[in-house]
Design a protein around this motif. Structure first.
Motif, short mmCIF file in Angstrom:
data_model
loop_
_atom_site.label_atom_id
_atom_site.label_comp_id
_atom_site.label_asym_id
_atom_site.label_seq_id
_atom_site.Cartn_x
_atom_site.Cartn_y
_atom_site.Cartn_z
N SER A 46 -13.93 25.01 28.18
CA SER A 46 -14.83 24.03 27.56
C SER A 46 -15.72 23.42 28.63
CB SER A 46 -14.03 22.91 26.88
OG SER A 46 -13.17 23.44 25.90
N GLU A 47 -17.01 23.60 28.50
CA GLU A 47 -17.94 23.13 29.53
C GLU A 47 -17.79 21.62 29.75
OE1 GLU A 47 -22.69 23.46 30.71
OE2 GLU A 47 -21.99 24.15 28.76
N ASP A 48 -17.56 21.24 31.01
CA ASP A 48 -17.38 19.85 31.43
C ASP A 48 -16.12 19.19 30.86
OD1 ASP A 48 -19.71 19.92 32.98
OD2 ASP A 48 -20.95 19.36 31.26
N GLY A 49 -15.29 19.97 30.19
CA GLY A 49 -14.03 19.42 29.69
C GLY A 49 -14.23 18.40 28.59
N LEU A 50 -13.28 17.45 28.49
CA LEU A 50 -13.35 16.40 27.47
C LEU A 50 -13.50 15.04 28.13
CD1 LEU A 50 -10.55 17.62 25.02
CD2 LEU A 50 -13.01 17.62 24.62
N PRO A 51 -14.20 14.11 27.49
CA PRO A 51 -14.39 12.78 28.08
C PRO A 51 -13.09 12.00 28.14
CG PRO A 51 -15.16 12.79 25.81
CD PRO A 51 -14.82 14.21 26.15
N LEU A 56 -2.44 14.61 29.86
CA LEU A 56 -3.18 14.16 31.05
C LEU A 56 -4.61 14.68 31.01
CD1 LEU A 56 -0.64 14.79 33.98
CD2 LEU A 56 -1.05 12.67 32.73
N ASN A 57 -5.54 13.84 31.40
CA ASN A 57 -6.93 14.24 31.58
C ASN A 57 -7.25 14.05 33.06
OD1 ASN A 57 -9.56 15.02 31.15
ND2 ASN A 57 -9.98 13.50 29.57
N VAL A 58 -7.46 15.16 33.75
CA VAL A 58 -7.65 15.14 35.21
C VAL A 58 -9.09 15.50 35.54
CG1 VAL A 58 -6.88 16.15 37.40
CG2 VAL A 58 -5.25 15.87 35.52
N GLU A 94 -6.63 9.71 32.70
CA GLU A 94 -6.13 9.32 31.38
C GLU A 94 -4.73 9.88 31.19
OE1 GLU A 94 -7.61 9.71 26.72
OE2 GLU A 94 -8.35 11.14 28.21
N ALA A 95 -3.82 9.06 30.66
CA ALA A 95 -2.46 9.52 30.42
C ALA A 95 -1.96 8.98 29.08
CB ALA A 95 -1.53 9.06 31.53
N LEU A 96 -1.46 9.87 28.25
CA LEU A 96 -0.82 9.49 26.99
C LEU A 96 0.64 9.92 27.08
CD1 LEU A 96 -0.84 8.58 23.98
CD2 LEU A 96 -1.55 10.90 23.40
N LEU A 119 -7.84 18.95 30.91
CA LEU A 119 -7.00 18.16 30.00
C LEU A 119 -5.96 19.08 29.39
CD1 LEU A 119 -7.76 15.40 27.52
CD2 LEU A 119 -6.65 17.44 26.63
N THR A 120 -4.72 18.62 29.36
CA THR A 120 -3.67 19.44 28.77
C THR A 120 -2.51 18.59 28.29
OG1 THR A 120 -2.45 21.51 29.07
CG2 THR A 120 -2.31 19.91 30.85
#
Length: 230
Positions: free
Chosen positions: A130-135, A60-62, A69-71, A42-43
């Motif tokens: 970050s382990e497993d990233g963000l939901p 974006l959350n890839v 996810e896109a904001l 995510l970035t």
């Protein structure tokens, strides 16, 4: 595969050991990225249009190469907001490569996509360690409870001085000034919270009061002025 005659006439030599690409940090792991599906993260990033008249902040959350996810947040010409609406539909479900080579309607959004692509594929995401990233949904949380972008709008002239129109807290209703006419605080209304209260049936005037607040030394002000006029 076609080879030039010069290459065809070369004598073959053995290639050394293949060690693969350098690993990059992704969601708490070190990953050797060989295919698009190897990329996660995510970035956030920004882009700008060719005449530099507007900008886009893209989040974006890839997960495994697919944009989940896109904001899309834009500041600039009115057409950018409509472009953002279309881009939010276009981006999700695409691989990073597809999104990079897709017309996202607005130059600023396209540029933001390019910049985010570079961050993600080079392991520069905010979730790199970050382990497993963000939901999925983490991008939306950036907007807070009011679900509105944090926009700062200020204006000033040499003759009349500065005006605060909108800051992170919300829409500025009054500017507090001291005896020297210097700004020492402001009153604001959080439009996102106000509209949410109205949507749930609260009277508009009551919602306005409940969503209002102040920042700084408002209580010490010599006077309060309307930021849009004296």
């Amino acid at each position: 595969m076609k080879y030039s005659r010069e290459v065809e006439e070369m004598c073959p030599l053995a290639k050394g050991a293949y060690h693969g690409p350098a690993p990059i940090p992704e969601e708490g792991k070190w990953v050797q990225v060989k295919e698009v599906k190897d990329i996660s993260g995510l970035t956030h990033g920004i882009g700008w249009c060719a005449p530099q008249q507007g900008t886009c902040k893209l989040t974006l959350n890839v997960k495994e190469g697919i944009i989940q996810e896109a904001l899309v947040e834009t500041v600039g010409c009115s057409g950018m907001t409509h472009s953002a609406a279309m881009a939010s539909e276009i981006l999700v479900g695409k691989t990073l490569l597809e999104a990079l080579n897709t017309d996202l309607v607005c130059d600023a959004i396209n540029t933001a996509m390019r910049e985010l692509f570079l961050q993600i594929v080079y392991g520069r995401t905010q979730t790199a360690f970050s382990e497993d990233g963000l939901p999925i949904g983490a991008g939306l949380e950036d907007l807070g409870k009011g679900l509105r972008s944090q926009v700062g709008t200020t204006y000033a002239t040499l003759d009349k001085g500065p005006r605060y129109l909108e800051l992170a807290e919300g829409y500025i209703t009054k500017i507090a000034v001291d005896d020297n006419n210097e700004i020492i605080g402001y009153k604001f209304v959080h439009l996102g919270k106000m509209m949410e209260m109205i949507r749930k049936g609260m009277d508009a005037n009551e919602a306005l009061e409940k969503a209002s607040g102040q920042y700084g030394r408002v209580d010490d002000a010599a006077k309060l002025i309307d930021p849009r006029c004296e």
